[in-house]
Design an enzyme around this catalytic site. Sequence first.
Site, PDB file in Angstrom:
ATOM      1  N   SER A 270       0.764  -1.077  -0.083  1.00 21.09           N
ATOM      2  CA  SER A 270      -0.311  -0.575  -0.016  1.00 21.09           C
ATOM      3  C   SER A 270       0.916   1.101  -0.490  1.00 21.09           C
ATOM      4  O   SER A 270       2.096   1.230  -0.878  1.00 21.09           O
ATOM      5  CB  SER A 270      -0.691  -0.273   1.261  1.00 21.09           C
ATOM      6  N   ASP A 357      -7.828  -5.160  -6.469  1.00 24.58           N
ATOM      7  CA  ASP A 357      -8.515  -4.087  -5.538  1.00 24.58           C
ATOM      8  C   ASP A 357      -9.017  -2.949  -5.374  1.00 24.58           C
ATOM      9  O   ASP A 357      -9.299  -2.116  -6.379  1.00 24.58           O
ATOM     10  CB  ASP A 357      -6.877  -3.207  -5.635  1.00 24.58           C
ATOM     11  N   HIS A 389      -7.046  -5.606  -1.654  1.00 22.46           N
ATOM     12  CA  HIS A 389      -6.050  -4.774  -1.695  1.00 22.46           C
ATOM     13  C   HIS A 389      -4.844  -5.484  -0.379  1.00 22.46           C
ATOM     14  O   HIS A 389      -4.894  -5.635   0.808  1.00 22.46           O
ATOM     15  CB  HIS A 389      -6.611  -3.685  -0.624  1.00 22.46           C
TER      16      HIS A 389
END
Length: 442
Positions: A270, A357, A389
């Site tokens: 991320s 995602d 994600h």
Amino acid sequence: VFEQAYPVAFQKDNKRFYMVTNKGDDRDLSQLVLFDPITLKEELVESDPMNRVDFGDAVFSDVSREIVYTSYEDDKERVYFKDKSYEADYHLIKKELPGSEIYFARSTADERHWIIGAYSDVDPGTTYLFDRKTKKLTYQYKPRPNIPVKDMAPMTAIRYKSSDGLEIPAYLTLPKGVAAKNLPLIVMPHGGPWARDSWGFNSYAQFLANRGYAVLAPNFRASTGFGKKFINAGNNEWGQKMQDDITWGVKHLVDLGIADPKKIGIMGGSYGGYATLAGLAFTPDVYACGVSIVGPSNLITLLNSIPPYWESIRKVFHLRMGDPGTPQGLAQLEKQSPLNSATNIKAPLLVVQGANDPRVNKFESDQIVVALRDRGFAVEYIVAPDEGHGFARPVNNMAMLAAAEKFLARHLGGRYQESMKPEVATRLGEITVDPASVELKK
């Protein structure tokens, strides 16, 4: 300005309630206050006695409705007891479980029996039952009983200065059984970025330390828990001073002789994936390789693909990252997008993405893979069609880590395990993507 206030519990007279707040120019660190909703007046209950971090947590007795203890997350957790009998029990349990951090989790209605959690940097956790009357501590279970605790590597809190002198709190895990000298290093910036790294058991750090790497988990401006000034110092600084806070951690470990300057890798998910791409694009001489897991490569397309359930915090993104609706903000975001400096990347890159995602769209990874591929540059790509994600399915995680450790070994010289279970090997083949096959579709 990052200001917040949230209720914790009612005082026992039910007229006022406990609230954690950092609102007001006179507050940098958040504090625990008693708030009167009629008069709107606050009474300070407690702030960090060491004046280092935000207020952490307050544990209340459901019987007396008084505070049992407060805690603060500094380099490690600090606990302050208000109830002397609980404090005595705490020290009794600590004596029985040396080296462990403990916490009171849940209790029976009369609060005689408590579930106690115990953990450390080398132990992911053990659960006990404690009888406050007999003082008997009874083992219950370990959620991860197969972890060989004696083989795990200790985690140490460290601090160093960034490019502008800001002190950065970070954590260092060193491989066991070898001298802490001239080691290959992997930097693992956390996600968020409005979150923080903490002391405790870190599976990735343990995995990488086992393979022979020193592992640096840096906090950085914009990390939470260190006050408003620290988090606000990250505003508009993606890829700039936020990245300096990571880069200067590498310099610090190189200067100490711990890290080999020619064997530095960066890996994260991320925002940590973004920091990986930014590290390779903006400081190409620092890193020998990178692993970007669900990392955004283009901040403009990232902000344009915010999922509907994030719409309410779009303003926060514009404040903290930059507003693409203004010429200045747009130019800044373009400059801070690693995709636009992809020609600077010279270290091998492994990109990992979940096809579904909603936060960091697959397009973010596709873009950087295509940019490097079209340069004739070595880039590896893993896409799991059944993930979002970050990876949740164990077989996908095992396959991804098998590829990552082999990739890191090739470029940094650490150990890796060649063998893997048949289902993992099969899955790795299924989710490995040939960069030549990637087509850009917005």
